[in-house]
Motif scaffolding. Structure first.
Motif, PDB file in Angstrom:
ATOM      1  N   PRO A  10       0.837  -1.213   0.000  1.00  0.00           N
ATOM      2  CA  PRO A  10       0.000   0.000   0.000  1.00  0.00           C
ATOM      3  C   PRO A  10       0.864   1.253   0.000  1.00  0.00           C
ATOM      4  O   PRO A  10       2.025   1.232   0.411  1.00  0.00           O
ATOM      5  CB  PRO A  10      -0.803  -0.128   1.304  1.00  0.00           C
ATOM      6  CG  PRO A  10      -0.732  -1.579   1.664  1.00  0.00           C
ATOM      7  CD  PRO A  10       0.598  -2.058   1.178  1.00  0.00           C
ATOM      8  N   ARG A  11       0.295   2.366  -0.424  1.00  0.00           N
ATOM      9  CA  ARG A  11       1.040   3.619  -0.497  1.00  0.00           C
ATOM     10  C   ARG A  11       1.047   4.393   0.812  1.00  0.00           C
ATOM     11  O   ARG A  11       1.890   5.262   1.021  1.00  0.00           O
ATOM     12  CB  ARG A  11       0.458   4.508  -1.596  1.00  0.00           C
ATOM     13  CG  ARG A  11       0.738   4.003  -3.011  1.00  0.00           C
ATOM     14  CD  ARG A  11       0.560   5.143  -3.993  1.00  0.00           C
ATOM     15  NE  ARG A  11       0.786   4.756  -5.376  1.00  0.00           N
ATOM     16  CZ  ARG A  11       1.969   4.678  -5.960  1.00  0.00           C
ATOM     17  NH1 ARG A  11       3.066   4.928  -5.266  1.00  0.00           N
ATOM     18  NH2 ARG A  11       2.083   4.345  -7.234  1.00  0.00           N
ATOM     19  N   VAL A 122       7.122  -1.791  -3.946  1.00  0.00           N
ATOM     20  CA  VAL A 122       6.534  -0.921  -4.962  1.00  0.00           C
ATOM     21  C   VAL A 122       5.146  -0.496  -4.496  1.00  0.00           C
ATOM     22  O   VAL A 122       4.265  -1.344  -4.302  1.00  0.00           O
ATOM     23  CB  VAL A 122       6.439  -1.632  -6.330  1.00  0.00           C
ATOM     24  CG1 VAL A 122       5.881  -0.675  -7.377  1.00  0.00           C
ATOM     25  CG2 VAL A 122       7.792  -2.181  -6.749  1.00  0.00           C
ATOM     26  N   GLY A 123       4.947   0.794  -4.311  1.00  0.00           N
ATOM     27  CA  GLY A 123       3.667   1.293  -3.840  1.00  0.00           C
ATOM     28  C   GLY A 123       2.596   1.208  -4.915  1.00  0.00           C
ATOM     29  O   GLY A 123       2.830   1.527  -6.079  1.00  0.00           O
ATOM     30  N   PRO A 127      -2.886  -2.872  -4.135  1.00  0.00           N
ATOM     31  CA  PRO A 127      -1.964  -3.978  -4.386  1.00  0.00           C
ATOM     32  C   PRO A 127      -2.660  -5.282  -4.773  1.00  0.00           C
ATOM     33  O   PRO A 127      -2.153  -6.022  -5.628  1.00  0.00           O
ATOM     34  CB  PRO A 127      -1.223  -4.115  -3.051  1.00  0.00           C
ATOM     35  CG  PRO A 127      -1.285  -2.741  -2.454  1.00  0.00           C
ATOM     36  CD  PRO A 127      -2.632  -2.209  -2.836  1.00  0.00           C
ATOM     37  N   PHE A 128      -3.806  -5.561  -4.168  1.00  0.00           N
ATOM     38  CA  PHE A 128      -4.497  -6.814  -4.483  1.00  0.00           C
ATOM     39  C   PHE A 128      -4.837  -6.891  -5.968  1.00  0.00           C
ATOM     40  O   PHE A 128      -4.639  -7.919  -6.619  1.00  0.00           O
ATOM     41  CB  PHE A 128      -5.759  -6.935  -3.635  1.00  0.00           C
ATOM     42  CG  PHE A 128      -6.635  -8.111  -4.007  1.00  0.00           C
ATOM     43  CD1 PHE A 128      -6.154  -9.396  -3.932  1.00  0.00           C
ATOM     44  CD2 PHE A 128      -7.936  -7.910  -4.444  1.00  0.00           C
ATOM     45  CE1 PHE A 128      -6.952 -10.480  -4.281  1.00  0.00           C
ATOM     46  CE2 PHE A 128      -8.738  -8.981  -4.784  1.00  0.00           C
ATOM     47  CZ  PHE A 128      -8.243 -10.269  -4.707  1.00  0.00           C
ATOM     48  N   GLY A 139       2.355  -9.587  -2.689  1.00  0.00           N
ATOM     49  CA  GLY A 139       1.897  -8.259  -2.321  1.00  0.00           C
ATOM     50  C   GLY A 139       1.175  -8.273  -0.992  1.00  0.00           C
ATOM     51  O   GLY A 139       0.758  -9.327  -0.491  1.00  0.00           O
ATOM     52  N   PHE A 140       1.048  -7.100  -0.413  1.00  0.00           N
ATOM     53  CA  PHE A 140       0.306  -6.917   0.834  1.00  0.00           C
ATOM     54  C   PHE A 140      -0.894  -6.010   0.569  1.00  0.00           C
ATOM     55  O   PHE A 140      -0.788  -5.011  -0.146  1.00  0.00           O
ATOM     56  CB  PHE A 140       1.184  -6.244   1.892  1.00  0.00           C
ATOM     57  CG  PHE A 140       2.280  -7.093   2.454  1.00  0.00           C
ATOM     58  CD1 PHE A 140       2.051  -7.926   3.538  1.00  0.00           C
ATOM     59  CD2 PHE A 140       3.559  -7.044   1.915  1.00  0.00           C
ATOM     60  CE1 PHE A 140       3.077  -8.684   4.085  1.00  0.00           C
ATOM     61  CE2 PHE A 140       4.590  -7.796   2.444  1.00  0.00           C
ATOM     62  CZ  PHE A 140       4.354  -8.623   3.535  1.00  0.00           C
ATOM     63  N   ASP A 141      -2.014  -6.342   1.175  1.00  0.00           N
ATOM     64  CA  ASP A 141      -3.184  -5.465   1.112  1.00  0.00           C
ATOM     65  C   ASP A 141      -4.136  -5.860   2.234  1.00  0.00           C
ATOM     66  O   ASP A 141      -3.900  -6.840   2.954  1.00  0.00           O
ATOM     67  CB  ASP A 141      -3.884  -5.572  -0.250  1.00  0.00           C
ATOM     68  CG  ASP A 141      -4.590  -4.283  -0.654  1.00  0.00           C
ATOM     69  OD1 ASP A 141      -4.892  -3.467   0.236  1.00  0.00           O
ATOM     70  OD2 ASP A 141      -4.852  -4.102  -1.850  1.00  0.00           O
ATOM     71  N   SER A 142      -5.213  -5.100   2.373  1.00  0.00           N
ATOM     72  CA  SER A 142      -6.195  -5.396   3.405  1.00  0.00           C
ATOM     73  C   SER A 142      -7.010  -6.627   3.031  1.00  0.00           C
ATOM     74  O   SER A 142      -7.419  -6.788   1.869  1.00  0.00           O
ATOM     75  CB  SER A 142      -7.125  -4.199   3.599  1.00  0.00           C
ATOM     76  OG  SER A 142      -8.213  -4.546   4.445  1.00  0.00           O
TER      77      SER A 142
END
Length: 315
Positions: A10-11, A122-123, A127-128, A139-142
């Motif tokens: 995430p950014r 990488v922002g 991301p998902f 990647g990481f995301d909620s």
């Protein structure tokens, strides 16, 4: 020649800070994590108007943060914020982390990587979705976005992170959840005393017997359907907060609702009673199985091995 292993993150916000905390623990990059987090908190405060910047020149601050003379320094970029007026906001863009310097407990998991390899954060705004379109292997995301995008709606509810993968149809996406990071806040059921059951808990059983309005945030409509189960929604009509009305106040007006809570103090201040914690809103590590490489698999094993996290899938 070393490998460059990109991972979408995430950014801004709590999810990015959780990712940075994770990397600080596993890769020993505490100074980097603190630097990025403090910079973004400062810029968030400027955007919200709670502090005055030393210079109002956004591009000057951006150039100061993104030091091109330091190859390993983080870089930042600008996005439009969602607040009224759509102000521009400085957010995270990218950084390279040398993997030769990883602390010993993690280094052993990366022995097969060539010398000089780097993990590149990488922002991305989402991301998902970047993983779904095969831009990244990791990647990481909620977890919320996974429920909103691909988790199947079924009559029975989904209640925990570990159940997500079983609800993802592999014909819809190659992305699976590897592990959660434990930065948990909850989508919580709440009600006014007038709407709550007398001497009974405010839980899924209450919702099954309830007919009437259920106030939710519009972006969480599909998530709420997933975590309550479609069988529980007969006789329920969703309502949404009006513009400028706090979610807790809107729920108090409707009588029953679902919203994210940490301590629940704001909900109580609006006269609401807290009920069942329906689903954890948590940052998760994800993998696109179609894009797996030996290098990304090594990083997945390293990051999926955090002692405090619930691991769903690690090779």
């Amino acid at each position: 020649m070393g490998e460059r292993i990109p991972i979408a993150v995430p950014r801004k916000g709590r999810p990015l800070e959780s990712v940075l905390d994770c990397l600080a623990r596993r890769l020993g990059v505490t100074d980097l994590a603190d630097d990025v987090s403090s910079t973004l908190r400062h810029e968030k405060a400027i955007t919200k108007g709670t502090i005055d910047p030393e210079t109002s020149d956004l591009y000057h601050r951006l150039a100061t943060y993104s030091n091109a003379d330091e190859p390993a320094a983080p870089e930042y970029t600008l996005v439009r914020d969602d607040r009224a007026g759509k102000p521009r906001r400085i957010v995270f863009d990218s950084v390279s982390i040398p993997l030769d310097d990883v602390e010993p407990d993690g280094r052993r998991l990366l022995d097969d990587l060539p010398s000089g390899s780097e993990l590149v954060l990488v922002g991305r705004e989402e991301p998902f979705r970047a993983l779904r379109t095969h831009e990244f292997a990791l990647g990481f995301d909620s977890a919320d976005l996974v429920l909103e995008e691909v988790v199947e709606l079924r009559p029975d509810p989904i209640g925990k992170i570990a159940d997500i993968n079983a609800r993802i149809n592999p014909t819809d996406t190659d992305v699976q959840v590897v592990t959660g990071l434990g930065d948990t806040v909850y989508h919580t059921l709440m009600a006014t005393p007038e709407s709550a059951p007398t001497n009974e808990p405010i839980n899924r059983a209450f919702i099954e017997a309830y007919d009437g309005p259920l106030c939710i945030t519009p972006r969480y409509e599909r998530l709420v359907q997933a975590v309550l189960g479609t069988d529980s929604l007969d006789g329920i009509n969703f309502e949404y907060p009006s513009a400028g009305v706090e979610e807790e106040q809107a729920i108090a007006d409707a009588g029953v609702g679902v919203y994210l809570t940490v301590t629940g103090s704001t909900a109580r201040n609006h006269g609401l009673m807290l009920g069942e914690q329906l689903f954890p809103s948590e940052t998760v590590l994800m993998e696109n199985a179609a894009e797996v490489t030996p290098e990304s698999d090594a990083i997945k094993t390293l990051l999926g091995g955090l002692e405090t996290e619930t691991v769903l899938m690690v090779s």
